[in-house]
Design a protein around this motif. Structure first.
Motif, PDB file in Angstrom:
ATOM      1  N   ASP A  81      91.341   3.147  97.034  1.00  5.48           N
ATOM      2  CA  ASP A  81      92.586   3.804  97.431  1.00  5.48           C
ATOM      3  C   ASP A  81      92.613   5.051  96.555  1.00  5.48           C
ATOM      4  N   GLU A 118      91.408   3.663 101.849  1.00  4.77           N
ATOM      5  CA  GLU A 118      92.710   3.576 102.497  1.00  4.77           C
ATOM      6  C   GLU A 118      92.931   4.782 103.409  1.00  4.77           C
ATOM      7  N   ASP A 140      97.055   6.332  95.214  1.00  5.03           N
ATOM      8  CA  ASP A 140      98.092   5.387  95.607  1.00  5.03           C
ATOM      9  C   ASP A 140      99.448   5.831  95.037  1.00  5.03           C
ATOM     10  N   GLU A 179      94.408  -2.538  97.536  1.00  2.00           N
ATOM     11  CA  GLU A 179      95.419  -2.610  96.471  1.00  2.00           C
ATOM     12  C   GLU A 179      95.470  -3.992  95.824  1.00  2.00           C
TER      13      GLU A 179
HETATM   14 MG    MG Z   1      97.947   2.826  98.599  1.00  2.00          MG
END
Ligand code: MG
Ligand code: AHM
Length: 333
Positions: free
Chosen positions: A117, A94, A120, A282
């Motif tokens: 990610d 990400e 997050d 995600e």
């Molecule tokens: Mg995220």
């Protein structure tokens, strides 16, 4: 059970390797490497408050080091660990605009691709609220030994080999699935190991928690607005009104709902017409976990795991959680 009779993540991964008859251990090594990265990030997350005292992000701290944002530290940590491990040819994050072809000595021969990610829930980092790491693992589609391409990364969730998350909460936990159920491990800091604490997680079919950013309600599709009103009605039989619980960290919100039963929704809004959450980083990995635990994950129109991703940072709406709750929410649209 004896207090000494525990199973570490490393032991568990090796025990489970026999469930894959032709496995040569690459996936096991990769999962072990992710566990190592998770421990380092957990340490850094726990130091976050102290780091602030010795310097702000972007500044030089008193030891003369750059103070980096935790999400960038996480990204660097995974790049380094995966590059050294050699099981992974490409990685998408990400935090990166494009796919990264890893440059380790053995990376080109790596069979796997990892999407991550690294941290997050970024709005919660500075305020000591739970955050998480989300990862997913695919087998590459191009030939081993060649330069990986975007085709290796842009794979539908129904082709996942494994996915999981790490939650940095009141304790650090790693939860993952290789498609044969979901298992959760809690980090025992005193021995520096993730220990099996939540074997074979099954999410309740029903629940009483709904999680979404209700501040955006006036922008939600009519069906979602109606569902929220329904959640707030009084009804003994269905245990309504439900509880509203929203942390604003997808990992933390979904982890709670996975264990207790609940629904998490990030619908389309005027600001984010395709929803806010990213398909590759995600929604797919969390959908895999929730489905493996007996729940449902859909965009409202199709199963999240059946979407063929078109681009790395694609966003989709998501309705995810306890099966009966998701079906009920969908019945309003
Ligand atoms: Mg995220
Ligand atoms: P991030 O990737 O920038 O951290 O954003 C993702 C997070 C999710 O963890 C969470 O579910 C969502 O954003 C919350 O969004 P909002 O603040 O709009 O409710």
């Amino acid at each position: 059970m004896s207090q000494f009779n525990f199973t570490t993540l490393g032991q568990f991964i090796i025990e489970k390797q026999s469930e894959f008859p032709f496995a040569k251990g690459e996936l096991s090594r990769l999962l072990r490497d992710i566990g190592i990265a998770a421990k380092v990030i957990s340490r850094e997350v726990n130091k976050a408050g102290i780091a602030e005292i010795i310097g702000d992000v972007g500044e030089i701290n008193i030891q003369g080091e750059d103070v980096k944002k935790l999400d960038l530290i996480g990204n660097e940590m995974f790049t380094t660990v995966l590059e050294r491990g050699g099981e992974v040819c490409a990685f998408a994050s990400e935090e990166e605009d494009n796919m990264v072809a890893l440059k380790g000595t053995h990376s080109k021969n790596g069979q796997y691709v990892v999407c991550i990610d690294p941290l997050d829930g970024s709005s919660n980092i500075d305020v000591n609220v739970s955050i998480g790491t989300i990862f997913s693992i695919y087998r590459r589609v191009t030939s081993v030994g060649t330069e990986p391409t975007l085709e290796d990364v842009l794979q539908a969730g129904n082709r996942l080999v494994a996915s999981g998350y790490i939650i940095y909460g009141s304790s650090t936990m790693l939860v993952y699935s290789t498609g044969k159920g979901v298992n959760g491990f809690t980090l025992d800091n005193s021995i520096g190991e993730f220990c099996l604490s939540h074997p074979n997680i099954q999410t309740p079919k029903d629940g009483t928690i709904y999680s979404l950013n209700e501040g955006n309600a006036s922008d939600f599709p009519e069906g979602v607005q109606k569902y929220i009103s329904w959640c707030k009605e009084k009804d003994k039989e269905t245990q309504r009104p439900y509880s509203a619980r929203y942390i604003g960290s997808m990992v933390a919100d979904l982890h709670r709902n996975l264990l207790k039963g609940g629904i998490f929704i990030y619908p389309p809004t005027a600001k984010a017409p395709n929803g806010k959450l990213r398909l590759m980083f995600e929604c797919i990995p969390m959908a895999f976990i929730v489905e493996q635990a007996g729940g449902i994950a859909t965009t409202g129109k199709e199963r999240v795991l059946d979407i063929q991703p078109k681009e790395l940072h694609q966003r989709v709406p998501v309705f995810i959680g306890s099966a009966n709750m998701v079906n009920k929410a969908l019945s309003f649209s």
